[in-house]
Structure formats: C-alpha cells, structure tokens
Design a protein around this motif. Structure first.
Motif, short mmCIF file in Angstrom:
data_model
loop_
_atom_site.label_atom_id
_atom_site.label_comp_id
_atom_site.label_asym_id
_atom_site.label_seq_id
_atom_site.Cartn_x
_atom_site.Cartn_y
_atom_site.Cartn_z
N SER A 1 9.83 1.51 66.57
CA SER A 1 10.89 1.20 65.59
C SER A 1 11.04 -0.29 65.39
CB SER A 1 12.22 1.78 66.05
OG SER A 1 12.24 3.16 65.88
N ASP A 2 10.97 -1.05 66.49
CA ASP A 2 11.07 -2.51 66.37
C ASP A 2 9.97 -3.05 65.46
OD1 ASP A 2 13.26 -2.58 67.99
OD2 ASP A 2 12.11 -2.98 69.82
N LEU A 3 8.76 -2.51 65.62
CA LEU A 3 7.65 -2.96 64.79
C LEU A 3 7.92 -2.65 63.32
CD1 LEU A 3 4.43 -1.79 66.69
CD2 LEU A 3 5.71 -3.87 66.99
N LEU A 4 8.50 -1.47 63.07
CA LEU A 4 8.64 -1.01 61.70
C LEU A 4 9.86 -1.60 61.01
CD1 LEU A 4 7.73 2.77 62.10
CD2 LEU A 4 6.38 1.00 60.99
N ASP B 1 4.75 14.70 57.65
CA ASP B 1 5.06 14.05 56.38
C ASP B 1 6.16 13.00 56.56
OD1 ASP B 1 3.15 15.56 55.22
OD2 ASP B 1 4.52 17.02 54.32
N ALA B 2 7.15 13.34 57.41
CA ALA B 2 8.24 12.40 57.63
C ALA B 2 7.72 11.12 58.28
CB ALA B 2 9.32 13.04 58.50
N GLN C 1 4.90 4.60 55.38
CA GLN C 1 4.69 4.17 53.99
C GLN C 1 5.76 3.17 53.57
OE1 GLN C 1 1.98 5.37 51.84
NE2 GLN C 1 2.67 3.46 50.91
N LYS C 2 7.00 3.43 54.02
CA LYS C 2 8.10 2.53 53.68
C LYS C 2 7.80 1.13 54.23
CE LYS C 2 12.74 2.67 54.56
NZ LYS C 2 13.73 3.32 55.42
N ALA C 3 7.29 1.11 55.47
CA ALA C 3 6.98 -0.19 56.10
C ALA C 3 5.81 -0.87 55.39
CB ALA C 3 6.67 0.02 57.57
N VAL C 4 4.85 -0.08 54.92
CA VAL C 4 3.73 -0.66 54.17
C VAL C 4 4.25 -1.26 52.87
CG1 VAL C 4 1.65 -0.09 52.85
CG2 VAL C 4 1.91 0.77 55.16
N ASP C 5 5.09 -0.49 52.15
CA ASP C 5 5.61 -0.95 50.86
C ASP C 5 6.44 -2.22 51.01
OD1 ASP C 5 4.35 1.20 49.80
OD2 ASP C 5 6.14 2.45 49.63
N LYS C 6 7.16 -2.31 52.11
CA LYS C 6 7.99 -3.51 52.34
C LYS C 6 7.14 -4.72 52.69
CE LYS C 6 10.70 -2.13 55.61
NZ LYS C 6 11.68 -2.01 56.69
N GLY C 7 5.88 -4.49 53.03
CA GLY C 7 5.05 -5.59 53.50
C GLY C 7 5.23 -5.86 54.98
N GLN C 8 5.90 -4.92 55.67
CA GLN C 8 6.12 -5.09 57.11
C GLN C 8 4.80 -4.98 57.86
OE1 GLN C 8 9.04 -5.75 58.50
NE2 GLN C 8 8.73 -5.34 60.68
N ALA D 1 -5.22 8.51 55.00
CA ALA D 1 -6.07 7.61 54.21
C ALA D 1 -5.28 7.02 53.04
CB ALA D 1 -7.30 8.35 53.71
N LYS D 2 -4.45 7.85 52.41
CA LYS D 2 -3.59 7.36 51.32
C LYS D 2 -2.71 6.24 51.82
CE LYS D 2 -4.14 10.06 47.71
NZ LYS D 2 -4.24 11.50 48.07
N LEU D 3 -2.13 6.47 53.01
CA LEU D 3 -1.24 5.47 53.60
C LEU D 3 -1.97 4.15 53.84
CD1 LEU D 3 1.47 4.81 55.25
CD2 LEU D 3 0.20 5.59 57.24
N THR D 4 -3.20 4.24 54.32
CA THR D 4 -3.92 3.01 54.65
C THR D 4 -4.67 2.43 53.46
OG1 THR D 4 -5.83 4.27 55.39
CG2 THR D 4 -4.23 3.68 57.07
N GLY D 5 -4.47 3.01 52.27
CA GLY D 5 -5.00 2.37 51.07
C GLY D 5 -6.09 3.12 50.35
#
Lengths: 309, 415
Positions: free
Chosen positions: B213-216, B255-256, B262-269, B410-414
């Motif tokens: 969680s700290d990472l995300l 999925d959750a 995905q949220k963390a990817v979108d934020k650029g985290q 794979a979708k998540l990682t691009g």
C-alpha cells in the motif's frame, strides 16, 4: 554461359551436337543459385507460410491449434492494438528523423572535410557495434539516470518542463518516458543511417561543387541543388535501414520505457510467449509487415530515386 | 509414502478421452479424406500448405510417458538449469556438489545452463514434448506455474518415491502440498524464491515503506516505484495487501487488484514493471522502493549498504523453481538420484551458501552455519517457522484462467 558452349562445341559444326555441353552449361547458374534459394526457402518462405497458417488458426495449447481460416483475428488484433501500432510508427519516424539530422552532417564531414581523419571517424561510428545491443541500451539507463548530470542540466535549463508539456517526458525525469525510448532507438540505429549516407556522399565528384561555384551558386544553393539531390539514394536507404528495424524493435521500449511506451514488438512478444495466443501474435506480425511494406513502397515511389546506394 | 491419487477424472483427462473418441481409428478415414480433399482444393490457390501446419494437441497421457530407462547402463545425466544457479569453485569451472555426486554414485552430470526465461524455454522444448519426443534432457528446472502447466499437459514423468528417501523426509512442510502437484508426485523444489518489498534507504530519505500500500499510495514516491513483470508475484503481493489469500482468490478479487494497480499506473505512481533489471535502478536510487525477489536483494545488500528489505505484515509470496523429469528422458533413475542427493542437508547447505535463495530443505541450518554464519541466520535463505507462516503461494490456474489473467495483466503493463 555462351563462352562455355563455344569452347566445348566443335567450332565447325556448332549445331550438330550441342546438347550435352549446353545442357550442363545451362544448369550451372541454377546450381549456383541453389544454396541461396535453399536458404530463402528454409529461413524465409517456410517460416512465412507457417506464420500465415498460424494466424488463421484457432484453438488452445491443450486442445491443439487447427486451421479454421479465422481471419477475424486480424481485425480483432488491429482494433485492440492500434495504439501500439501508431506508437511504433511514430517512435520509429521520430528516431529516423533524428538519425537523419544527426547523421547527415557527420556523413558530410567524413566524406568531404575529414581528410586523414576519415578512417578514424568511420571506426568511431562503427565501434559501438563491438558491444552487444543490450549493453548499449542499458548504458542509456546510466546516461539518463534521474540524478545524473544530463537530466540535471535539462532540469536546470527548464527543457524538461517543455518536453513534459508535450508529453514526451514525465515530471523531472527522462527514463521510463517516450523521450528515453526515442533516444535509445536513435542511438542504436544511427550507424545504419550514417553508413549509406557516407557511401553516396563520398561518390559525389568534387568538381561538381566547383562547377556550382563557377555558376555563382552560394554554398547553401550548392548543397540544395547539387549535393542533396545526389545523396538521395543514401538518404532513402538510410531511412529505410533505420525505420524498418526501429518500428519492430521492442528492446528499447522494454528497458527504457514504461507502460505507456510499449511498442507493437512488445505486444507480439507478450502474445507469443506469455499469453500463448499464437494466432494473434502471428496476425500482428503480418499486419506490421504489411504496414511497413506499404509505407516503404509509398516512400520509395515518392522519393523519386531509382537506385538505393 | 503417500502419493496423490485422483479419485475423479480431471478435466484434462476427460478432454483427452473425448479427443481419443473423436479422433480415434474409426473417424480417421473420413477426416483425413476431408482434409486431403480440402488441401487439394486449396493447393490450387497456392494456399494448400497452410492447412498442413496446424499445431497438434498438446495434452498427452496423464502421468507422462517414459522411454526405456538407460540409467543402469549409462552412468550419465543431462541436467538443464538456469544460469548461475549452482555452486561454483574458485576456478569457475567445477561445481563441487556435482563432483561429490559423481564420486559417490559414478554418475557424471552433463550440466547445461540453458534456461534464461520460463517462457522462452517453454517455447524451446514445446515442439519435442508436444510431439512425444525426447528433449535430450533428463532433468529440467521450471518455475512453479510452468511446472504446473507441463504437469497439466502430461509432459513430465511421475517420480519413483523409492528413489527419493531424503527428498521425502527433508522437504520443508511449506512446499509439500502445492495444489498443482499434491504430495509432490512429479516435482521437487530446487530453490524457493521469496518476493518481498525492497527499498533504497538513501532514496527514501526518511519516507516509511512497510507495505505494498505504501508503494501504491504514498504521493512522495510518485514515479519512483516499480513492480515485477511476473504476473503471479506482483498480483500475489497486491492481493495479500488487499487482505485476500492468493491461494484461494476469486475472479472479482483479481479484477479488484488489477484495478488498484491500474489506478497507480494512471497516476504515474508506478514507474515500470520490470524483470531482473530493477536491481541497477534500485542501487542507483532511480527506484526508491519496489517489489523484488529476495535472492537479488540478498546479493545487492552485500554490495550496497543503502538497499534493504521489509516483509509486509500482510505476508509475502514464495514461488519455487522445480526439478522435473521430462517425458522420454533416457536416465530417469539417475535424475531421481540427483534430486535425492540435493535433499541431503549437507549438500543443500553447500548450494544455499552459494546461491542465496531460500532453501526448501529442512535441517540445513547447522551445516550452513559451518560455511557461512550470516547466511544461516538470514531468514530469506533459511526461513524460520515465523517466516514460513507468513509465506503464501499463488493457486494453480486452469488454462482458461491463466490466459484471461495474463491478458489482463498484459493490459495493465501496457500491452
């Protein structure tokens, strides 16, 4: 071939019994072609047929794959992965333009101004090829490190503010952004641009420049009207040698990029090795091949040069 | 020794039965005739070759197919392993444990480091195994999810328990009953690979990292966090962090977890999803904290004092690399003897001292302490009871699940 026939047939009656020697003579070129043809069949034609077949199969690993002529795979993979296609083409195009901008002056310098340094500079251009592609790409991780001098300087000069606004970088870093991937592509394929440029520039007769000067052309006009048109074969083959492999590359995007910089090569790799969806991977490869073929054909036709180098 | 005896037919077996009915001798003539005529018609169009190259069904007989075992007459064994995954003497040429094995049993081991990547190695051996041919290898090492797949496909042989007394006695309880090979009928772990949270103290500069969680979520770490491109390790750690058990999660849980990442990817985290290449980023400090493999971190800690790790309170994932005997291997008994040899605590200690991964063998500690006291006290190499209790593993996936999950990841990682 003709000489062989003449030498072995009796000179007085060339029509009487020409069959055995002529037959042998006729076959020689085919025998000579054989190794090349075999190579082409085994390493190009057969894999292509195999790939084409795979792309229209359906099934799964456990139940086996059967050819069902499922052409929908093509449409599905195109609609699913068009962003990655678009990205590959734009990254490859950007890298090609950068290579041309960097490579042309250097090739010009080597061809006309380098004098006795010519060989040394050529060696320096080729030298990076002595290390592996992977190592060269990884080196960019050090060059562009977040706390390294390059990124530090770019930050101080506020260049990264501009590139971030353009969407090329993210905040105050370059690594794991589109810019880093394009940098890697440019660097890795630069020699492929310089070498053909150099060969075609080097072939230009220096007296043509003198003639242009005699006709009151200024240096810029000489370049525009004489040098550049004569170097077009080099430009065309250089751009092709850069663009085609760059469009299919996945190493740079993998190591220097992030989730939003994945190119079509990465998708193919993932589909083939991880998801084990061989039909989609094969279809994507064919779409990529077709797209590149189309672009290259249009480009060569419009560039208006007959010979490449 | 008890072995896993399935009471009902598994889906794979049922599928195999159905296949044999459909494509058995009776149906062969009509099918082949149809195929031939279809092929003939298409050949006119120049496309005939295409139908000929379907990929045959992979699933074979459950339990694997054995070749004649030449172990008694040929005192050799061909062992394929990952690079730098065995002890090496100072000259860099000999593997002391393999020498000991040869001296004791007379079996010389042809040791090849030809595995670099599970997916690539699978692609390499697939054609032979799918066609029921010998791969030329008697012993291979595959990560658990791939081991599960080749067992599911029936491409590896059932081991003979009577050749494996040490292995049976000394295998650590946490590895005894994976759901993909209950009772270890086909496989024995070579090493365990804990997945943990690692960080660079200097780069963190006082920011506390104790969990995924700290990472995300910590905005101060934006763009300086990486996760692993290995689906089960990243997803397992995320599921644990969300309070789910990676051994029995549902599609919705998965999925959750994807949505959370995905949220963390979108934020650029999240900066990247990485293979082993995160290690240089972590030592340089470009990555401040990441999900990492323990074996790497043990080595990095030796070289770089800033690197350290933490085991999240929610637990950590342990995957295994497993020894398997592929179908048609010529020296199965020799292979089993080698597996058993490495389950003697003394030999396992030699190995653990050299390669820094978690040993799956019980009773290694006193022997390892004689060689390397630090390693013996390192819970990442010799997990104690408390460590073992917090270790989790990813549940076996059906082929359908595997494809769906890998696709989502794979979708998540691009791509």
């Amino acid at each position: 071939m003709a000489t062989v026939t003449e030498a072995e047939a009796p000179p007085l009656a060339p029509e009487t019994d020409p069959k055995p020697p002529r037959k042998r003579g006729r076959l020689v070129p085919y025998w000579l072609l054989l190794p090349g043809l075999l190579w082409l069949v085994i390493f190009f034609a057969l894999p292509m047929i195999y790939q084409a077949s795979t792309s229209v199969q359906t099934g799964s690993l456990e139940e086996g794959y059967k050819v069902t002529w499922h052409f929908a795979t093509y449409w599905d993979s195109l609609t699913e992965y068009w962003p990655q296609f678009l990205r590959s083409v734009s990254y490859a195009a950007a890298a090609t333009v950068l290579c041309l901008l960097l490579g042309y002056p250097l090739a010009y310098l080597i061809a006309f101004r380098a004098g006795r340094w010519r060989n040394l500079i050529m060696i320096l251009v080729i030298a990076p090829f002595f290390t592996s592609f992977l190592i060269r790409t990884l080196a960019w991780k050090t060059i562009l490190a977040d706390s390294g001098p390059v990124v530090g300087a770019l930050n101080t000069l506020h260049v990264l503010d501009v590139t971030t606004w353009l969407g090329w970088t993210a905040g105050d870093r370059v690594l794991a952004t589109p810019l880093a991937v394009v940098c890697g592509l440019t660097y890795n394929f630069l020699p492929f641009m310089i070498l053909p440029l150099y060969t075609s520039l080097e072939r230009i007769d220096g007296r043509l420049h003198e003639a242009a000067g005699d006709l009151y052309a200024r240096p810029w006009t000489t370049f525009r009207k004489v040098t550049f048109p004569l170097s077009m074969p080099g430009v065309v083959s250089g751009t092709l040698l850069t663009f085609i492999p760059a469009a299919g590359d996945y190493v740079n995007a993998e190591l220097l990029g992030s989730t939003d910089t994945r190119m079509i090569g990465n998708v193919i790799q993932t589909q083939f090795l991880r998801i084990l969806d061989y039909p989609t991977a094969a279809a994507l490869s064919f779409i990529l091949m077709a797209a590149i073929l189309l672009m290259v054909t249009v480009y060569i036709r419009r560039s208006g040069t007959e010979d490449l180098v | 020794m008890e072995q896993y005896e399935p009471e009902r037919l598994s889906p794979v077996q049922l599928a195999a039965m159905r296949r044999s009915l459909r494509s058995g001798r009776a149906s062969l003539t009509r099918r082949s005739l149809l195929r031939a005529s279809a092929g003939g018609a298409l050949a006119v169009g120049g496309l005939g070759a295409l139908t000929g190259c379907g990929i045959p069904a992979a699933g074979r007989t459950q339990g694997g197919t054995s070749a004649q075992d030449h172990s008694a007459t040929e005192k050799t064994l061909s062992f394929s392993n990952w690079t730098e995954y065995i002890d090496l003497d100072d000259s860099g040429k000999h593997h002391p444990t393999l020498e000991t094995f040869r001296k004791r049993t007379g079996i010389s081991v042809k040791y090849t480091e030809d595995i670099n990547d599970n997916n690539e190695f699978f692609a390499k051996i697939k054609p032979q195994l799918a066609a029921g041919q010998d791969t030329g290898r008697d012993l291979i090492v595959l990560t658990d999810w791939l081991a599960a797949r080749v067992i599911r496909l029936g491409w590896v042989q059932k081991l003979d328990p009577s050749n494996l007394p040490h292995a049976y006695t000394n295998l650590s309880p946490q590895f005894r009953n994976p759901d993909w090979d209950p009772g270890r009928a086909y496989s024995y772990p070579w090493q365990g690979i804990p997945t943990i949270v690692a960080f660079n103290k200097k780069a963190l500069d006082g920011i506390e990292v104790k969990s995924v969680s700290d990472l995300l979520d910590n905005p101060k770490l934006k763009g300086r966090v990486s996760f692993l491109s290995e689906m089960r390790d990243t997803m397992g750690m995320t599921l644990l962090d969300m309070g789910k058990d990676p051994a029995k999660f549902t599609d919705d849980d998965y999925d959750a977890a994807i949505a959370r990442l995905q949220k963390a990817v979108d934020k650029g985290q999240i900066r990247r999803f990485t293979g082993n290449d995160y290690t240089s980023d972590l030592t340089k400090g470009d990555i401040a904290a990441c999900v990492a493999w323990a074996g790497d971190i043990v080595q990095l800690k030796n070289d770089s004092p800033d690197v350290d790790f933490v085991i999240p309170d929610s637990g950590y994932m342990t995957s295994t690399d497993n020894l398997l005997v592929p179908n048609k291997a010529r020296h199965k008994t020799n292979a089993e003897r080698l597996i058993d040899f490495y389950y003697e605590p003394e030999q396992a200690a030699e190995l653990a001292a050299y390669i820094n991964y978690a040993t799956p063998v019980e009773g290694v500690k006193p022997y390892l302490a004689k060689i390397d006291q630090d390693a013996a006290n390192n819970p990442l190499i010799v997990p104690d009871k408390a460590m073992q209790a917090r270790s989790h593993s990813f549940r076996a996936l059906s082929q359908k699940e595997e494809t769906a999950y890998e696709e989502k990841f794979a979708k998540l990682t691009g791509a």
